[in-house]
Design a protein around this motif. Structure first.
Motif, PDB file in Angstrom:
ATOM      1  N   ILE A 137      -7.316  15.109  -3.439  1.00 19.37           N
ATOM      2  CA  ILE A 137      -6.149  14.534  -2.761  1.00 19.37           C
ATOM      3  C   ILE A 137      -5.630  13.319  -3.530  1.00 19.37           C
ATOM      4  CG2 ILE A 137      -5.409  13.331  -0.672  1.00 19.37           C
ATOM      5  CD1 ILE A 137      -7.266  15.181   0.906  1.00 19.37           C
ATOM      6  N   LEU A 138      -6.559  12.478  -3.998  1.00 17.43           N
ATOM      7  CA  LEU A 138      -6.140  11.291  -4.758  1.00 17.43           C
ATOM      8  C   LEU A 138      -5.415  11.695  -6.033  1.00 17.43           C
ATOM      9  CD1 LEU A 138      -6.169   8.225  -5.083  1.00 17.43           C
ATOM     10  CD2 LEU A 138      -8.420   8.438  -6.179  1.00 17.43           C
ATOM     11  N   MET A 139      -5.910  12.724  -6.704  1.00 12.36           N
ATOM     12  CA  MET A 139      -5.238  13.210  -7.910  1.00 12.36           C
ATOM     13  C   MET A 139      -3.814  13.665  -7.600  1.00 12.36           C
ATOM     14  SD  MET A 139      -4.176  16.312  -9.348  1.00 12.36           S
ATOM     15  CE  MET A 139      -5.192  17.504  -8.480  1.00 12.36           C
ATOM     16  N   ALA A 140      -3.662  14.458  -6.540  1.00  7.56           N
ATOM     17  CA  ALA A 140      -2.341  14.971  -6.203  1.00  7.56           C
ATOM     18  C   ALA A 140      -1.400  13.854  -5.754  1.00  7.56           C
ATOM     19  CB  ALA A 140      -2.467  16.029  -5.111  1.00  7.56           C
ATOM     20  N   VAL A 141      -1.941  12.873  -5.042  1.00  8.78           N
ATOM     21  CA  VAL A 141      -1.130  11.720  -4.629  1.00  8.78           C
ATOM     22  C   VAL A 141      -0.574  11.001  -5.854  1.00  8.78           C
ATOM     23  CG1 VAL A 141      -1.261   9.396  -3.630  1.00  8.78           C
ATOM     24  CG2 VAL A 141      -2.182  11.342  -2.377  1.00  8.78           C
ATOM     25  N   MET A 142      -1.411  10.810  -6.871  1.00 13.04           N
ATOM     26  CA  MET A 142      -0.976  10.071  -8.051  1.00 13.04           C
ATOM     27  C   MET A 142       0.056  10.849  -8.869  1.00 13.04           C
ATOM     28  SD  MET A 142      -1.995   7.222  -7.701  1.00 13.04           S
ATOM     29  CE  MET A 142      -1.003   6.787  -9.119  1.00 13.04           C
ATOM     30  N   GLN A 143       0.071  12.167  -8.748  1.00 14.70           N
ATOM     31  CA  GLN A 143       1.080  12.939  -9.469  1.00 14.70           C
ATOM     32  C   GLN A 143       2.475  12.705  -8.902  1.00 14.70           C
ATOM     33  OE1 GLN A 143      -0.190  17.068  -9.536  1.00 14.70           O
ATOM     34  NE2 GLN A 143      -1.129  16.785 -11.533  1.00 14.70           N
ATOM     35  N   THR A 144       2.566  12.437  -7.593  1.00 11.65           N
ATOM     36  CA  THR A 144       3.875  12.282  -6.943  1.00 11.65           C
ATOM     37  C   THR A 144       4.202  10.842  -6.599  1.00 11.65           C
ATOM     38  OG1 THR A 144       2.860  12.697  -4.772  1.00 11.65           O
ATOM     39  CG2 THR A 144       3.760  14.588  -5.942  1.00 11.65           C
ATOM     40  N   ALA A 145       3.217   9.945  -6.631  1.00 11.59           N
ATOM     41  CA  ALA A 145       3.417   8.586  -6.118  1.00 11.59           C
ATOM     42  C   ALA A 145       4.477   7.804  -6.882  1.00 11.59           C
ATOM     43  CB  ALA A 145       2.094   7.824  -6.136  1.00 11.59           C
ATOM     44  N   VAL A 146       4.682   8.130  -8.150  1.00 13.19           N
ATOM     45  CA  VAL A 146       5.628   7.355  -8.947  1.00 13.19           C
ATOM     46  C   VAL A 146       7.072   7.767  -8.679  1.00 13.19           C
ATOM     47  CG1 VAL A 146       5.727   8.860 -10.976  1.00 13.19           C
ATOM     48  CG2 VAL A 146       5.911   6.390 -11.272  1.00 13.19           C
ATOM     49  N   VAL A 147       7.289   8.917  -8.025  1.00 14.51           N
ATOM     50  CA  VAL A 147       8.641   9.430  -7.835  1.00 14.51           C
ATOM     51  C   VAL A 147       9.553   8.462  -7.077  1.00 14.51           C
ATOM     52  CG1 VAL A 147      10.004  11.289  -6.784  1.00 14.51           C
ATOM     53  CG2 VAL A 147       7.910  11.828  -8.045  1.00 14.51           C
ATOM     54  N   PRO A 148       9.119   7.859  -5.946  1.00 14.30           N
ATOM     55  CA  PRO A 148      10.010   6.914  -5.256  1.00 14.30           C
ATOM     56  C   PRO A 148      10.351   5.680  -6.073  1.00 14.30           C
ATOM     57  CG  PRO A 148       8.189   7.594  -3.836  1.00 14.30           C
ATOM     58  CD  PRO A 148       7.867   8.057  -5.213  1.00 14.30           C
ATOM     59  N   LEU A 149       9.533   5.420  -7.079  1.00 10.11           N
ATOM     60  CA  LEU A 149       9.722   4.218  -7.886  1.00 10.11           C
ATOM     61  C   LEU A 149      10.718   4.420  -9.029  1.00 10.11           C
ATOM     62  CD1 LEU A 149       8.496   1.354  -8.012  1.00 10.11           C
ATOM     63  CD2 LEU A 149       6.733   2.256  -9.515  1.00 10.11           C
ATOM     64  N   LEU A 150      10.994   5.662  -9.400  1.00 12.84           N
ATOM     65  CA  LEU A 150      11.786   5.944 -10.593  1.00 12.84           C
ATOM     66  C   LEU A 150      13.170   5.284 -10.603  1.00 12.84           C
ATOM     67  CD1 LEU A 150      10.897   9.681 -11.295  1.00 12.84           C
ATOM     68  CD2 LEU A 150      10.199   7.671 -12.598  1.00 12.84           C
ATOM     69  N   PRO A 151      13.927   5.280  -9.491  1.00  8.83           N
ATOM     70  CA  PRO A 151      15.256   4.660  -9.545  1.00  8.83           C
ATOM     71  C   PRO A 151      15.218   3.163  -9.866  1.00  8.83           C
ATOM     72  CG  PRO A 151      15.071   6.091  -7.632  1.00  8.83           C
ATOM     73  CD  PRO A 151      13.697   5.959  -8.203  1.00  8.83           C
ATOM     74  N   ASP A 152      14.131   2.485  -9.500  1.00  4.49           N
ATOM     75  CA  ASP A 152      14.044   1.036  -9.704  1.00  4.49           C
ATOM     76  C   ASP A 152      13.320   0.644 -10.979  1.00  4.49           C
ATOM     77  OD1 ASP A 152      15.353   0.429  -7.295  1.00  4.49           O
ATOM     78  OD2 ASP A 152      13.494   0.647  -6.166  1.00  4.49           O
ATOM     79  N   LEU A 153      12.628   1.579 -11.619  1.00  3.76           N
ATOM     80  CA  LEU A 153      11.824   1.229 -12.791  1.00  3.76           C
ATOM     81  C   LEU A 153      12.640   0.701 -13.974  1.00  3.76           C
ATOM     82  CD1 LEU A 153       8.950   3.868 -12.901  1.00  3.76           C
ATOM     83  CD2 LEU A 153       8.745   1.387 -12.682  1.00  3.76           C
ATOM     84  N   PRO A 154      13.859   1.198 -14.242  1.00  2.00           N
ATOM     85  CA  PRO A 154      14.623   0.583 -15.333  1.00  2.00           C
ATOM     86  C   PRO A 154      14.830  -0.917 -15.127  1.00  2.00           C
ATOM     87  CG  PRO A 154      15.591   2.689 -14.741  1.00  2.00           C
ATOM     88  CD  PRO A 154      14.534   2.405 -13.715  1.00  2.00           C
ATOM     89  N   ARG A 155      15.109  -1.325 -13.905  1.00  2.00           N
ATOM     90  CA  ARG A 155      15.282  -2.752 -13.613  1.00  2.00           C
ATOM     91  C   ARG A 155      13.944  -3.498 -13.679  1.00  2.00           C
ATOM     92  NH1 ARG A 155      14.295  -5.262  -8.947  1.00  2.00           N
ATOM     93  NH2 ARG A 155      14.201  -3.277  -7.813  1.00  2.00           N
ATOM     94  N   LEU A 156      12.879  -2.870 -13.205  1.00  2.00           N
ATOM     95  CA  LEU A 156      11.581  -3.541 -13.139  1.00  2.00           C
ATOM     96  C   LEU A 156      10.904  -3.654 -14.497  1.00  2.00           C
ATOM     97  CD1 LEU A 156      10.246  -1.804  -9.901  1.00  2.00           C
ATOM     98  CD2 LEU A 156      11.041  -4.169 -10.100  1.00  2.00           C
ATOM     99  N   THR A 157      11.191  -2.715 -15.393  1.00  2.00           N
ATOM    100  CA  THR A 157      10.525  -2.709 -16.697  1.00  2.00           C
ATOM    101  C   THR A 157      11.453  -3.085 -17.845  1.00  2.00           C
ATOM    102  OG1 THR A 157      10.996  -0.358 -17.067  1.00  2.00           O
ATOM    103  CG2 THR A 157       8.957  -0.910 -15.905  1.00  2.00           C
ATOM    104  N   GLY A 158      12.759  -3.128 -17.603  1.00  3.34           N
ATOM    105  CA  GLY A 158      13.707  -3.412 -18.667  1.00  3.34           C
ATOM    106  C   GLY A 158      13.884  -2.263 -19.629  1.00  3.34           C
ATOM    107  N   ALA A 159      13.478  -1.060 -19.238  1.00  2.79           N
ATOM    108  CA  ALA A 159      13.578   0.117 -20.104  1.00  2.79           C
ATOM    109  C   ALA A 159      14.688   1.030 -19.610  1.00  2.79           C
ATOM    110  CB  ALA A 159      12.256   0.871 -20.128  1.00  2.79           C
ATOM    111  N   PRO A 160      15.342   1.782 -20.503  1.00  2.00           N
ATOM    112  CA  PRO A 160      16.382   2.716 -20.070  1.00  2.00           C
ATOM    113  C   PRO A 160      15.798   3.846 -19.223  1.00  2.00           C
ATOM    114  CG  PRO A 160      15.901   3.003 -22.409  1.00  2.00           C
ATOM    115  CD  PRO A 160      15.179   1.770 -21.976  1.00  2.00           C
ATOM    116  N   ALA A 161      16.666   4.470 -18.417  1.00  2.00           N
ATOM    117  CA  ALA A 161      16.221   5.510 -17.498  1.00  2.00           C
ATOM    118  C   ALA A 161      15.562   6.679 -18.234  1.00  2.00           C
ATOM    119  CB  ALA A 161      17.399   6.004 -16.666  1.00  2.00           C
ATOM    120  N   GLY A 162      16.086   7.041 -19.407  1.00  2.00           N
ATOM    121  CA  GLY A 162      15.494   8.141 -20.161  1.00  2.00           C
ATOM    122  C   GLY A 162      14.059   7.858 -20.563  1.00  2.00           C
TER     123      GLY A 162
END
Length: 453
Positions: A11-36
Motif C-alpha cells: 500500500i505504501l508503494m502504491a501511495v507513493m506512486q500517486t502521491a506526487v500528482v496533486p503537487l504537480l501544478p505547484d511544483l514549478p513555483r516551489l522548485t523554480g523548474a519549468p513544468a516540462g
C-alpha cells in the motif's frame, strides 16, 4: 504477521506512486523548474519501476526474495527522505527514481506468500496483496491532497519516509526468507536489453503528448524500442538462465493473464485520471463541480475502501469458480462502472458510485491475476513471472495516460472556456476505458481451464 507487514509495504508503494500528482501544478513555483522538467518526477518513477520490477523479481528468485524485498523497500525509503530534505528538482527526480524500485514489492511479496503460507491461507493472502496496488493508488491521492493543501509539501515525503523506515524494520522482524531458489547466473545482458527497450517505449508513450506523436524523438524512440526488444527476445531464447523465460511466458495460461493485466491496468487508471479533472472543473463549464483538490481526492476514497474489503471476497470467488472466472467478472464490472459514469456525470453521488464500481472490478481482477500466474509457473520462477505481470499493468497505465490526454486535448476549446475539455471528451474517455475492459473480459475467458481454472 508477515501478511499485514507485506500488505503495508504494498500500500505504501502504491501511495507513493500517486502521491506526487496533486503537487504537480505547484511544483514549478516551489522548485523554480519549468513544468516540462517537473513532469519527470512522475516519469522517472515510472521508468525505474518498469525496469526494476522484472529485474528484481528475477533476482529474488535467484538470491532470496526477502533480501531483494528489503532492498526495494530501503531504496523507496531513501528516496522519500531525499525528497523531504530538498527542493532541488535534479535531486527530486533522482530520488523519485529510487522510489520506483518499490514497484517490485508486490510481486516479491506474492512470491514469498506462495512459498511460506499453507494452501488454505494462500489464496486470500495473495488476493489481498495484489489488491494493494489499487488500494494504495485510490488512497494516495486524497491523503496527498490533504497534506499539500494544509501543510508544507515536504511533509508528504517525511511521512512516507518514516512509514518506510517502519515497514523495513517490521519486514526484517516478521518476513521469513523463502527457501525456494533457482540457481544459475544472473542474466546481466538480458537485464540491460530489457531496460533499454522499456525506457525507449515508456519514454515515447509518456512524453508523446508533449513532444508530438509525429515528432522525430518519439518515432525514433518507438522504432528503437521495437528493435531493442526484438533483439532482447532473440537473446533470451538462447541463454541458459534467461531473465524472463519467454517459452514459459508464451504459454496461453501465462501469456493471456499478462495481456489482461495490461488491459485492466489501462481501464482502471482512466478512472483516477478523469475523475479528478472532471470534478475540479469550474461550474461555468456546465458539467464541472468546482471541487477543491482535497474534494476531488475524497471522491476516490470510497473506491479505495471498497478495494480493501473485496480482496477476501475475490479469493472466495476464485476458490468456488476459479480465478479465470473472477478475472473475467472483474473486467466486466469495470466496464459496468464506466456505463454508470457515462449515464450521469453531473451528480456527485453518481460520479462516486461509478468510480466505486470501477474500483470494485479492479479489486476482483487484480486479486485473481497472481493466482493464475502462480498455478502456471514453477515455484522457482514466481518472482520473475509476477514481476512481468505487474510490469504489464504499468505499461497499461502508461498507455491509458497517453490515450486519455490525447482524447481530452482533442476535445478542448469547444466553448468550455479556459481551454478546458468538453463533457463529450470525458465521455469518450469513459467509453474507451469501458471498451478496453470488455476486451479484457473476453481475453480472460480464453485462458485455458485446465491450467488456470
Amino acid at each position: 504477521m508477515a501478511v499485514p507487514v507485506l500488505a503495508f509495504g504494498g500500500i505504501l508503494m502504491a501511495v507513493m506512486q500517486t502521491a506526487v500528482v496533486p503537487l504537480l501544478p505547484d511544483l514549478p513555483r516551489l522548485t523554480g523548474a519549468p513544468a516540462g522538467t517537473v513532469s519527470w518526477m512522475v516519469t522517472s518513477t515510472l521508468l525505474a519501476g518498469a525496469i526494476l520490477t522484472p529485474v528484481l523479481g528475477r533476482a529474488g528468485d535467484m538470491y532470496g526474495k526477502r533480501r531483494v524485498l528489503l532492498l526495494a523497500l530501503s531504496l523507496m525509503t531513501v528516496g522519500s527522505l531525499l525528497c523531504a530534505v530538498t527542493s532541488d528538482i535534479r535531486v527530486l527526480i533522482a530520488a523519485r527514481a529510487l522510489q520506483g524500485a518499490a514497484a517490485a514489492v508486490v510481486p516479491l511479496s506474492i512470491s514469498i506468500l506462495r512459498d511460506e503460507l499453507p494452501p488454505q491461507r494462500r489464496d486470500s493472502a495473495v488476493a489481498f496483496m495484489s489488491s494493494t496496488l489499487g488500494i494504495g493508488g485510490a488512497l494516495g491521492l486524497p491523503l496527498a491532497a490533504c497534506i499539500v493543501q494544509y501543510a508544507d509539501w515536504h511533509m508528504m515525503f517525511w511521512a512516507s519516509g518514516v512509514a518506510g523506515v517502519v515497514v523495513v524494520v517490521l519486514a526484517v522482524w516478521a518476513v521469513p526468507e523463502s527457501p525456494v531458489r533457482q540457481p544459475g547466473r544472473f542474466d546481466v545482458l538480458g537485464a540491460f536489453g530489457l531496460s533499454v527497450g522499456l525506457v525507449c517505449l515508456l519514454l515515447a508513450v509518456s512524453q508523446g503528448g508533449e513532444w508530438g506523436w509525429a515528432s522525430v524523438p518519439v518515432i525514433g524512440l518507438l522504432l528503437a524500442a521495437v528493435a531493442v526488444l526484438a533483439l532482447w527476445a532473440w537473446q533470451q531464447k538462447r541463454v541458459s538462465d534467461p531473465l524472463v523465460d519467454l517459452r514459459l511466458a508464451a504459454r496461453p495460461a501465462v501469456a493471456l493473464p499478462h495481456v489482461v493485466a495490461l488491459l485492466v491496468g489501462f481501464a482502471f487508471y482512466a478512472n483516477s485520471l478523469v475523475t479528478a479533472q472532471l470534478v475540479q472543473a469550474p461550474t461555468s463549464t456546465g458539467y464541472g463541480l468546482g471541487l477543491s483538490i482535497v474534494g476531488a481526492g475524497l471522491c476516490l476514497l470510497p473506491g479505495g475502501l471498497l478495494m480493501l474489503i473485496l480482496g477476501p471476497v475475490s479469493a472466495r470467488i476464485s476458490r468456488a469458480r476459479g480465478p479465470r472466472t473472477t478475472l473475467a467478472l472483474g473486467a466486466g464490472v469495470i466496464a459496468l462502472g464506466y456505463v454508470v459514469r457515462m449515464l450521469d456525470s453531473h451528480h456527485l453521488w453518481v460520479i462516486i458510485l461509478g468510480g466505486a464500481v470501477v474500483s470494485a472490478g479492479t479489486a476482483l481482477a487484480y486479486s485473481s491475476l497472481p493466482a493464475l500466474i502462480l498455478r502456471s509457473v514453477p515455484a522457482t520462477q514466481t518472482g520473475s513471472a509476477n514481476g512481468v505481470n505487474v510490469l504489464m499493468r504499468t505499461i497499461g497505465q502508461s498507455l491509458c495516460s497517453a490515450a486519455v490526454v490525447a482524447v481530452l486535448v482533442h476535445s478542448t476549446g469547444d466553448g468550455t472556456g479556459a481551454g478546458l475539455p468538453t463533457l463529450h471528451g470525458y465521455l469518450v474517455a469513459f467509453a474507451m476505458a469501458g471498451a478496453v475492459a470488455l476486451v479484457g473480459c473476453a481475453v480472460a475467458r480464453l485462458i485455458p481451464r485446465d491450467e488456470g481454472k
